[in-house]
Design an enzyme around this catalytic site. Structure first.
Site, PDB file in Angstrom:
ATOM      1  CB  ALA A  34      -0.909  -0.003   1.234  1.00 49.56           C
ATOM      2  CB  SER A  35       0.870   4.230  -2.099  1.00 50.54           C
ATOM      3  OG  SER A  35       1.509   5.463  -2.146  1.00 50.54           O
ATOM      4  CB  VAL A 155      -3.489   3.704  -5.457  1.00 47.17           C
ATOM      5  CG1 VAL A 155      -2.090   4.121  -5.020  1.00 47.17           C
ATOM      6  CG2 VAL A 155      -3.648   3.925  -6.963  1.00 47.17           C
ATOM      7  CD  GLU A 156      -3.143   4.967  -0.011  1.00 42.83           C
ATOM      8  OE1 GLU A 156      -2.506   4.290   0.799  1.00 42.83           O
ATOM      9  OE2 GLU A 156      -2.725   6.068  -0.436  1.00 42.83           O
ATOM     10  CB  THR A 157      -5.862  -1.354   0.621  1.00 42.20           C
ATOM     11  OG1 THR A 157      -7.166  -0.962   0.129  1.00 42.20           O
ATOM     12  CG2 THR A 157      -5.421  -0.373   1.693  1.00 42.20           C
TER      13      THR A 157
END
Length: 384
Positions: A34-35, A155-157
């Protein structure tokens, strides 16, 4: 302070021995893909300070007791409880290594494929279709397009598939008291600030736990301490997370109504999202135009000012306000883009033009408006 913590602190007499002294553990899990929110853009070289800056790193024997005392007083959390949690916290070398090599440091041509893939696009379209009603309700309320919310979560998860495997306490403890330092003159001030940022986030984690009834020792997240489907840091959880379904609770770990509303609320309250306005557009560079790399990501320039410098939208943009110029190192050469207020809003989620551009391009693909996997022309070359 517990005997365990006191014994550990006495061993740590030197600030730069923190990793070795604080119960080092070799993590078996890989850093979350994750970012994480608020990881800064590292693509610009450090600037030497106008005045010499000294590292403010402290030994644990000083820093930890002070942290316990100030956190307890500021957030009215029992000091004995904070002490017991801190006594079990572990320094994780994998976290330090991951923080030392953020993905944002990669050039755009290498960063882009990390998040723009057919698999992520297909999964995003399916996620949007499955939750369309809930997402459109949030879009109507906040003005943030459903596909942007989905792209953030993608993008995150990876749409909730990877919310992070690090104990949040360990992640924040490591970065709060052993933030990786180069001690280069141009980086010392930033390294001081980043360590203080994570120390404050650790303190706010205890406040968040008290306010929401969470056992902070059970929470898992990214290597930077971001949590839930949208990867909120503790301060963001406290400031921007909202109850999306009216059940009286705010749960970004299990309740998607709360997740969708909280991401949108973050964009509006933190980022200044403008309903119906553009996000970003391709730009062309006039032949002979001088290179221009604006400081920061704020949209400070009128389109007329940018045109005077030799940069203008590739096609007319309706409803565009001020913008900034974005220079990207594309696979086919330089790319030039104009980022508007809503692009800036995305960068408040993660302070990186690469991150924001990945979110935007993924959202366009999810909405079916663009195929970002197609070859990208180098439209920004002089004379293009």
């Amino acid at each position: 302070m517990s005997r365990t913590l006191a014994s550990r602190a006495l061993l740590c007499a030197l600030p730069f021995a923190l990793v070795a002294c604080a119960t080092p553990v070799q993590p078996t899990e890989n850093p979350s893909s994750a970012s994480t929110i608020l990881v800064p853009d590292e693509t610009s070289p450090p600037k030497p300070p106008s005045q010499p800056v000294v590292s403010n790193a402290q030994p644990l024997s000083v820093a930890v007791p002070e942290f316990i005392r100030t956190t307890s007083a500021k957030y009215d959390v029992d000091a004995a409880y904070i002490t017991s949690v801190m006594a079990k916290a572990q320094m994780r070398e994998g976290i330090i290594a991951a923080m030392s090599r953020p993905a944002e440091a990669k050039p755009w041509k290498d960063y882009r494929p990390i998040f723009i893939s057919q698999q992520r696009i297909t999964a995003g379209k399916a996620f949007l279709a499955k939750h369309r009603a809930a997402l459109h309700k949030v879009e109507a309320q906040y003005g943030v397009p459903a596909e942007i919310i989905v792209a953030i979560i993608g993008v995150e998860t990876s749409y909730g598939g990877n919310t992070g495997s690090y104990p949040v306490v360990d992640a924040l403890y490591t970065l709060a008291f052993a933030y990786p330092r180069t001690n280069e003159p141009g980086r010392i001030e930033r390294e001081n600030n980043r360590e203080q940022f994570f120390r404050d986030e650790l303190a706010q984690l205890f406040a968040m736990g008290k306010e929401n009834g969470f056992d902070v020792t059970t929470l898992k997240g990214s290597y930077a301490g971001a949590m839930g489907w949208g990867q909120f840091m503790p301060s963001s959880y406290r400031d921007y997370a909202v109850d999306g379904n009216g059940d009286g609770k705010v749960d970004l770990f299990n309740n998607l109504d709360d997740v969708f509303a909280s991401v949108a609320n973050y964009f509006v309250k933190k980022g200044g999202w403008k309903r119906g306005e553009p996000i970003v557009s391709r730009a062309v560079r006039a032949k002979g135009a001088a290179a221009f790399e604006p400081e920061g990501l704020e949209p400070r320039y009128t389109l007329e000012q940018l045109a005077a410098r030799g940069y203008k939208p590739q096609t007319p943009i309706a409803g565009a306000g001020n913008a900034t110029l974005l220079n990207l190192d594309g696979v086919n050469g330089p790319e030039y883009w104009l980022g508007y207020q809503n692009f800036y809003a995305i960068t408040r989620y993660n302070i990186s033009k690469h991150y924001a551009m990945a979110v935007y391009q993924l959202s366009e693909a999810i909405a079916g408006r663009e195929n970002p996997l197609a070859a990208v022309p180098a439209s920004g070359r002089p004379g293009a």
